[in-house]
Motif scaffolding. Structure first.
Motif, PDB file in Angstrom:
ATOM      1  N   GLY A 212      14.347 -18.045  -4.118  1.00  0.00           N
ATOM      2  CA  GLY A 212      14.128 -18.677  -5.423  1.00  0.00           C
ATOM      3  C   GLY A 212      12.881 -19.540  -5.393  1.00  0.00           C
ATOM      4  O   GLY A 212      12.416 -19.971  -4.333  1.00  0.00           O
ATOM      5  N   THR A 213      12.326 -19.766  -6.574  1.00  0.00           N
ATOM      6  CA  THR A 213      11.127 -20.590  -6.723  1.00  0.00           C
ATOM      7  C   THR A 213      11.364 -21.607  -7.835  1.00  0.00           C
ATOM      8  O   THR A 213      11.914 -21.261  -8.883  1.00  0.00           O
ATOM      9  N   VAL A 214      10.985 -22.845  -7.584  1.00  0.00           N
ATOM     10  CA  VAL A 214      11.095 -23.899  -8.593  1.00  0.00           C
ATOM     11  C   VAL A 214       9.690 -24.462  -8.832  1.00  0.00           C
ATOM     12  O   VAL A 214       9.049 -24.963  -7.906  1.00  0.00           O
TER      13      VAL A 214
ATOM     14  N   GLU B  89      16.352 -28.927   4.017  1.00  0.00           N
ATOM     15  CA  GLU B  89      17.740 -28.514   3.806  1.00  0.00           C
ATOM     16  C   GLU B  89      17.850 -27.096   3.259  1.00  0.00           C
ATOM     17  O   GLU B  89      18.787 -26.373   3.581  1.00  0.00           O
ATOM     18  N   TYR B  90      16.879 -26.708   2.441  1.00  0.00           N
ATOM     19  CA  TYR B  90      16.897 -25.374   1.833  1.00  0.00           C
ATOM     20  C   TYR B  90      15.539 -24.706   2.070  1.00  0.00           C
ATOM     21  O   TYR B  90      14.730 -24.584   1.158  1.00  0.00           O
ATOM     22  N   PRO B  91      15.270 -24.259   3.289  1.00  0.00           N
ATOM     23  CA  PRO B  91      13.926 -23.764   3.638  1.00  0.00           C
ATOM     24  C   PRO B  91      13.518 -22.475   2.928  1.00  0.00           C
ATOM     25  O   PRO B  91      12.329 -22.146   2.893  1.00  0.00           O
ATOM     26  N   LYS B  92      14.475 -21.739   2.384  1.00  0.00           N
ATOM     27  CA  LYS B  92      14.134 -20.450   1.765  1.00  0.00           C
ATOM     28  C   LYS B  92      13.799 -20.570   0.281  1.00  0.00           C
ATOM     29  O   LYS B  92      13.417 -19.586  -0.345  1.00  0.00           O
ATOM     30  N   VAL B  93      13.940 -21.757  -0.284  1.00  0.00           N
ATOM     31  CA  VAL B  93      13.568 -21.983  -1.678  1.00  0.00           C
ATOM     32  C   VAL B  93      12.134 -22.491  -1.731  1.00  0.00           C
ATOM     33  O   VAL B  93      11.781 -23.443  -1.038  1.00  0.00           O
TER      34      VAL B  93
ATOM     35  N   SER C 290       6.003 -24.970 -22.612  1.00  0.00           N
ATOM     36  CA  SER C 290       5.234 -23.725 -22.589  1.00  0.00           C
ATOM     37  C   SER C 290       5.804 -22.696 -21.622  1.00  0.00           C
ATOM     38  O   SER C 290       5.422 -21.529 -21.667  1.00  0.00           O
ATOM     39  N   GLY C 291       6.714 -23.132 -20.730  1.00  0.00           N
ATOM     40  CA  GLY C 291       7.261 -22.229 -19.735  1.00  0.00           C
ATOM     41  C   GLY C 291       6.435 -22.138 -18.477  1.00  0.00           C
ATOM     42  O   GLY C 291       6.756 -21.371 -17.564  1.00  0.00           O
ATOM     43  N   GLU C 292       5.373 -22.934 -18.385  1.00  0.00           N
ATOM     44  CA  GLU C 292       4.523 -22.917 -17.195  1.00  0.00           C
ATOM     45  C   GLU C 292       5.284 -23.408 -15.970  1.00  0.00           C
ATOM     46  O   GLU C 292       5.024 -22.972 -14.851  1.00  0.00           O
ATOM     47  N   VAL C 293       6.216 -24.345 -16.181  1.00  0.00           N
ATOM     48  CA  VAL C 293       7.031 -24.870 -15.085  1.00  0.00           C
ATOM     49  C   VAL C 293       8.503 -24.828 -15.481  1.00  0.00           C
ATOM     50  O   VAL C 293       8.841 -24.706 -16.661  1.00  0.00           O
ATOM     51  N   ASP C 294       9.368 -24.922 -14.487  1.00  0.00           N
ATOM     52  CA  ASP C 294      10.816 -24.932 -14.722  1.00  0.00           C
ATOM     53  C   ASP C 294      11.335 -26.344 -14.968  1.00  0.00           C
ATOM     54  O   ASP C 294      12.294 -26.536 -15.721  1.00  0.00           O
ATOM     55  N   VAL C 295      10.710 -27.310 -14.311  1.00  0.00           N
ATOM     56  CA  VAL C 295      11.178 -28.693 -14.335  1.00  0.00           C
ATOM     57  C   VAL C 295       9.978 -29.620 -14.494  1.00  0.00           C
ATOM     58  O   VAL C 295       8.940 -29.421 -13.864  1.00  0.00           O
ATOM     59  N   GLY C 296      10.125 -30.623 -15.345  1.00  0.00           N
ATOM     60  CA  GLY C 296       9.111 -31.660 -15.461  1.00  0.00           C
ATOM     61  C   GLY C 296       9.712 -33.003 -15.118  1.00  0.00           C
ATOM     62  O   GLY C 296      10.879 -33.264 -15.427  1.00  0.00           O
TER      63      GLY C 296
ATOM     64  N   SER D 142      16.311 -23.899 -24.210  1.00  0.00           N
ATOM     65  CA  SER D 142      16.560 -22.478 -24.468  1.00  0.00           C
ATOM     66  C   SER D 142      16.638 -21.646 -23.194  1.00  0.00           C
ATOM     67  O   SER D 142      16.845 -20.434 -23.256  1.00  0.00           O
ATOM     68  N   ARG D 143      16.469 -22.288 -22.037  1.00  0.00           N
ATOM     69  CA  ARG D 143      16.522 -21.534 -20.781  1.00  0.00           C
ATOM     70  C   ARG D 143      17.304 -22.334 -19.747  1.00  0.00           C
ATOM     71  O   ARG D 143      16.894 -23.423 -19.356  1.00  0.00           O
ATOM     72  N   SER D 144      18.416 -21.786 -19.316  1.00  0.00           N
ATOM     73  CA  SER D 144      19.228 -22.479 -18.319  1.00  0.00           C
ATOM     74  C   SER D 144      18.475 -22.521 -16.990  1.00  0.00           C
ATOM     75  O   SER D 144      17.886 -21.509 -16.577  1.00  0.00           O
ATOM     76  N   PRO D 145      18.472 -23.665 -16.307  1.00  0.00           N
ATOM     77  CA  PRO D 145      17.802 -23.735 -15.004  1.00  0.00           C
ATOM     78  C   PRO D 145      18.412 -22.755 -14.013  1.00  0.00           C
ATOM     79  O   PRO D 145      19.618 -22.496 -14.032  1.00  0.00           O
ATOM     80  N   SER D 146      17.580 -22.181 -13.179  1.00  0.00           N
ATOM     81  CA  SER D 146      18.055 -21.279 -12.132  1.00  0.00           C
ATOM     82  C   SER D 146      18.909 -22.060 -11.136  1.00  0.00           C
ATOM     83  O   SER D 146      18.863 -23.295 -11.095  1.00  0.00           O
ATOM     84  N   PRO D 147      19.709 -21.365 -10.305  1.00  0.00           N
ATOM     85  CA  PRO D 147      20.464 -22.078  -9.269  1.00  0.00           C
ATOM     86  C   PRO D 147      19.578 -22.952  -8.388  1.00  0.00           C
ATOM     87  O   PRO D 147      19.961 -24.066  -8.028  1.00  0.00           O
ATOM     88  N   ALA D 148      18.385 -22.458  -8.051  1.00  0.00           N
ATOM     89  CA  ALA D 148      17.476 -23.248  -7.210  1.00  0.00           C
ATOM     90  C   ALA D 148      17.000 -24.497  -7.957  1.00  0.00           C
ATOM     91  O   ALA D 148      16.942 -25.588  -7.385  1.00  0.00           O
ATOM     92  N   ALA D 149      16.669 -24.342  -9.239  1.00  0.00           N
ATOM     93  CA  ALA D 149      16.215 -25.496 -10.024  1.00  0.00           C
ATOM     94  C   ALA D 149      17.335 -26.517 -10.184  1.00  0.00           C
ATOM     95  O   ALA D 149      17.117 -27.724 -10.068  1.00  0.00           O
ATOM     96  N   GLN D 150      18.547 -26.045 -10.458  1.00  0.00           N
ATOM     97  CA  GLN D 150      19.687 -26.952 -10.585  1.00  0.00           C
ATOM     98  C   GLN D 150      19.922 -27.696  -9.282  1.00  0.00           C
ATOM     99  O   GLN D 150      20.208 -28.897  -9.273  1.00  0.00           O
ATOM    100  N   SER D 151      19.777 -26.973  -8.179  1.00  0.00           N
ATOM    101  CA  SER D 151      19.972 -27.595  -6.869  1.00  0.00           C
ATOM    102  C   SER D 151      18.930 -28.681  -6.624  1.00  0.00           C
ATOM    103  O   SER D 151      19.255 -29.773  -6.158  1.00  0.00           O
TER     104      SER D 151
END
Length: 297
Positions: free
Chosen positions: A94-96, A119-123, A141-147, A272-281
């Motif tokens: 995953g990518t955040v 803790e989560y090296p693969k994200v 704009s959707g350029e980022v997942d989290v601000g 309008s877009r639910s955060p991905s599991p990685a973003a929520q984490s």
């Protein structure tokens, strides 16, 4: 006509690949009668035979030969997608993408990112540093997942989750006249060239102070303000999380008590877009990290 079910497609692919009902049934963990039933249902749905059976072997019919590569590709794509979802949910990938103001992006946030990666090296975490007033816009704009940034005028379709609240502190060079004050007031800041940030930083300060404040200079980034203060060009105000950068410039920080003004920071996401599991984490991790960091300030 109804579409074949995934079970029916798996049944045909398994029989075609193994050339045997017995082996295909074992592979699918089915009884032979259950497997035969799924093939029969598929043939009834299509109205044609997909398999040719005799006492010695099972082969694909002409229609079966056409359907087999199609079904096989569809099942591989489906299985791959499901495996990808499971991997993301388990935080094995995953990518955040994160937008943050420059000062936060060169102090607190890299430390939080490094702790998260341990803790989560693969994200993968990707940081976008930008002017403070652009953070929510990057999310919209959707350029980022989290601000991550201070409170700003509300934007439609943007959720704001409280992250922390901190009081402003004065920043000045060692030996400055402000250091001799027992208690700093905002009007004391006005006795010296005050270096502020452009946009809502100064606008909100003026509204909250309810007293005159005349910035001598307004810049885009707090690091610029700190460099100017270090050069003896004035004083500024920032939040305590900037302490590592303040110390790097050899400057001092003092609370401003009258009035005590605070600034709230939020985590911004798009409604309008639910955060991905990685973003929520990461959002949850960041909240806990900030609480620990504030205890250490």
């Amino acid at each position: 006509m109804s579409s074949p079910t995934v079970r029916q497609m798996r049944a045909l692919v398994a029989v075609a690949r193994n050339g045997s009902f017995t082996l295909a049934a074992e592979l699918l963990h089915l009884t032979q009668s259950a497997l035969s039933g799924q093939i029969k249902e598929l043939e009834q749905l299509l109205g044609v035979k997909v398999l040719e059976r005799n006492t010695r072997r099972v082969t694909l019919s002409e229609v079966g030969r056409e359907l087999y590569p199609l079904f096989d590709k569809m099942l591989q794509d489906l299985d791959g997608a499901m495996a990808d979802i499971a991997s993301r949910k388990a935080l094995n990938k995953g990518t955040v993408r994160i937008a943050a103001p420059q000062m936060l992006a060169c102090t607190l946030l890299p430390e939080a990112m490094a702790a998260y990666r341990a803790e989560y090296p693969k994200v993968q975490l990707r940081l976008v540093d930008c002017p403070v007033d652009n953070v929510a816009g990057r999310v919209f704009s959707g350029e980022v997942d989290v601000g991550i940034g201070p409170e700003r005028d509300a934007l439609a379709e943007i959720d704001a989750l409280p992250l922390f609240e901190m009081p402003f502190v004065a920043v000045f060079p060692p030996g400055h006249a402000l250091a001799a004050k027992k208690q700093l007031r905002w009007q004391d800041m006005n006795d010296h060239p005050f270096i502020a940030l452009q946009g809502q930083f100064t606008e909100r300060l003026l509204r909250e102070m309810r007293q005159p404040l005349s910035p001598h200079n307004e810049v885009t980034f707090m690091t610029t303000a700190l460099a100017m203060v270090a050069a003896g060009l004035g004083v500024t105000a920032c939040l305590p999380y900037a302490a590592p950068m303040v110390r790097r410039y050899g400057l001092e920080m003092r609370p401003i008590a009258a009035p005590e003004l605070t600034r709230k920071f939020f985590v911004y996401t798009k409604t309008s877009r639910s955060p991905s599991p990685a973003a929520q984490s990461f959002i949850g991790f960041l909240g806990e990290f900030v609480q620990g960091s504030r205890s250490a300030l």
